[in-house]
Scaffold this active site. Sequence first.
Site, PDB file in Angstrom:
ATOM      1  CG  ASN A 155      -5.807  -8.816   2.988  1.00 17.53           C
ATOM      2  OD1 ASN A 155      -6.120  -8.230   4.022  1.00 17.53           O
ATOM      3  ND2 ASN A 155      -5.445  -8.172   1.892  1.00 17.53           N
ATOM      4  CG  ASP A 186      -1.994  -7.207   4.003  1.00 22.26           C
ATOM      5  OD1 ASP A 186      -2.495  -8.284   4.397  1.00 22.26           O
ATOM      6  OD2 ASP A 186      -2.612  -6.126   4.020  1.00 22.26           O
ATOM      7  CD  GLU A 213      -3.309  -0.727   1.919  1.00 18.15           C
ATOM      8  OE1 GLU A 213      -3.496   0.427   2.348  1.00 18.15           O
ATOM      9  OE2 GLU A 213      -4.054  -1.681   2.193  1.00 18.15           O
TER      10      GLU A 213
END
Length: 608
Positions: free
Chosen positions: A497, A495, A350
């Site tokens: 998730n 990440d 991100e």
Amino acid sequence: MWRLPGSRAALRGVRTAVGRHTRAEAATETAAGAMERAVVRCVPSEPKLSLSFALADGSHKNMQRDQSEPLGRALSRIATNALKGHAKAAAAKKSRKNRPNASGGACAGPVPEPAAACEPVVKLYYREEAVAEDVLNVDAWQDGAVLQIGDVKYKVERNPPAFTELQLPRYIMAGFPVCPKLSLEFGDPANSLFRWYKEAKPGAAEPEGGSPSSLSPSSPFPSWTETGVNERVYTPSNADIGMRLKLHCTPGNGQRFGPSRELESVCPVEAGPGTCTFDQRHLYTKKVTDDSLIRTVSYNLLADTYAQTEFSRSVLYPYCAPYALELDYRQNLIQKELTGYNADLICLQEVDRNVFTDSLVPALEAFGLEGVFRIKQHEGLATFYRKTKFTLLSQHDISFQEALESDQLHKELLEKLVLYPSAQERVLQRSSVLQVSVLQSTKDSSKRICVANTHLYWHPKGGYIRLIQMAVALAHIRHVSCDLYPGIPVIFCGDFNSTPSTGMYHFAVNGSIPEDHEDWASNGEEERCNMSLTHVFKLKSACGEPAYTNYVGGFHGCLDYIFIDSNALEVEQVIPLPSHEEVTTHQALPSVSHPSDHIALVCDLKWK
């Protein structure tokens, strides 16, 4: 020979606007006969060269001339510019003499016209010989040549080190490192000079030789005092709160220095937030590790494109102070946190493109790291590595969707997926990417490592999509680490998730996933896509299975991992995560003391 009319006295007052000295020092040098500076930028890939110098009226001239043009034409243009400069200076002098005096009347007596003077020459010399006017510019303007305008001489500096970009951050806080964004041509930061100043407290005496500032309305000559810091990065203290900063920097390349520049912060130093969640963690990472270790960080930064929405402020993070969601504020915390880990590898998710170029690169470069970026859609992935330990051999980034559709590596997986059209459509709609970098040790060229970084699909019901994305990722990483660079170990950060109870995590650490795993129907029977998958790696989570790496108001859980090839790497130490008390001091993340909704994973890895 080119000549121009004008006043010797006026020309004698010409001084450079880009020199490295104060006005007093410059005046001393000029009086002592030191030459002014004419900077020439000439590179083979561009048709024009630039010439930069100062004229008698104080104006700075930046000329663009064709490299293939004869020198005589350039000298003629310089003569024209000098004439204009002299005319402006004479007009200004006449205007001043015609102004009303203190009693309201005009100055007594007629204003004399400037005295005519001998026409000073405009010539270029190299090794004390005049350069012929038919010589092309590209050959005429050599380093060390002398440009003469009247009786003022300019030393020609061809392609000296120069800043092409120089900028201070807008938001500066006490206790947080200030990392100027800079780009250099013909130089490098390591051989450049930096000197930091701060505004003197109100009422303090003006320092001798102080320079004027257009940013201070209270005084045309604001006072500046040296901070004593002559490094690229300056960390303001609480004593600096309320004061602006000034940076004086001189570009260099190890052989010579170029024109200096100064810049001042727009806003004064502000107070910091106090204790941050990462302060205790930094006690474990005070120094860079030795060559046998690889300190690795994985961190989802929370992209500004997601943090700065009304939905984020009112629904996702209503507990977070609005100013703490602003990028300028969060960047200070991110820079301090990342630089304080003294990492060798940093994998980030991100990452906004402008955050990478304007914030992360200047901050981490100042601490010895270099980075690469892979865009997704609105944000992307970044991988940084310590330059003293690693060099970048190659990059092998992919888009999951493009690789699955077009790369023969994934032909078998795609054949399984096409049997489930609804699932296939959903998988191919996703924009997730994989960043893969192959690094080589600077100390031992036989040691290479494959560093992978990703951010898998986020939706809670997207378990089967994450399984397929992970299968594509591991097949691609196998190709890089087994086919292209046989036998190199793997570090896979991101990440994902996925909590430790999910199919994705089971697949990663066990090497296989059965076709009847519940995650194949994570979004209901309509999108069920039963298939069995395997991979060749022996992966383990270097930081184990923390209670959470993501902590927001409505959810907390472990979503981030540093997977390592346990056949080649082992864990030396895991840097403890912040305590639950620290994480929940302001209810949840992000907060005024933590810049993201995720928590960085940090560990020291060791070659087996």
